[in-house]
Scaffold this active site. Structure first.
Site: not given
Length: 236
Positions: A67, A136, A138, A143
């Protein structure tokens, strides 16, 4: 998913590196997908040490960047490109023709994702994907959301991601993320998930519940047979 609790970050990094090296010894010409950030840094450093003694083991290794932060310069210290170049590409001497990478500041982010997907489709599938677990839940910039995207896409970054240590010193935060999708990741022949950091305790417990939900993208790793999860016990 095979869970391995490690004494500390060093053991986690060593075991992950050992697993990667074992795979390369059996089949050298692999396509490795590499995440950025603190979680895999120790693993990459150990790969570099192996390279110094046995560079031939890596001569056919190809690399794809998982990414990238969107809207920042590729040579910015906070970019994933700078990280990957410094930690893997240069130390392992991976040439351009064996490196697939998102541009961090493309004219058209959507077209950049199409280009990346085409190149990945031509050179894939990924043999080994190295991931960190986001605070979180991800993986990459996939996400938490009501639905997940299968292939390379432009991601809207959550507030948790925008507080990541890689970019927390930036006055101007990235506008978006560029990432491989969930299908790209889950199509990998093997996945290594690294879990470390005192702020990961809550998300780790959610992951270990085995409840698969789009609100925790990493939970989809339970659907892949060949996942090795190395947990720094200081996290748990």
């Amino acid at each position: 998913m095979k869970i391995k609790y490690c004494q500390d970050y060093n053991e986690m990094s060593q075991l992950a590196s050992d697993s990667i090296i074992s795979g390369l010894q059996k089949r050298p010409g692999q396509l490795l997908c590499a995440a950025s950030g603190n979680s895999p840094t120790g693993t990459y450093e150990r790969l570099t040490k192996v390279f110094e003694n046995d560079p031939g083991l890596f001569k056919d290794l190809s690399l794809v960047k998982l990414d990238e932060w969107g809207g920042i310069a590729p040579n910015a210290p906070s970019s994933c490109e700078s990280y990957i170049q410094n930690k893997i590409v240069r130390p392992l001497r991976i040439p351009k023709e064996r490196y697939i990478s998102f541009k961090s500041n493309p004219v058209s982010p959507k077209e950049e994702c199409k280009r990346m997907q085409l190149e990945l489709d031509q050179k894939g599938p990924i043999d080994l994907c190295v991931l960190g677990l986001g605070q979180n839940g991800h993986i990459g910039f996939n996400e938490p959301a009501s639905e997940l995207v299968p292939n390379c896409h432009v991601a809207e970054l959550t507030s948790d991601s925008l507080e990541h240590q890689m970019i927390n010193s930036l006055e101007r935060k990235p506008n978006y993320g560029l990432t491989l999708g969930m299908a790209d990741i889950l199509s990998s022949i093997k996945i290594i998930l690294l879990v470390t950091g005192s702020n990961k305790q809550a998300v780790l417990q959610k992951l270990l519940s085995k409840r698969i939900t789009t609100s925790l993208p990493a939970s989809f790793l339970w659907l892949q047979d060949q996942v090795e999860c190395y947990i720094d016990s200081n996290t748990a």
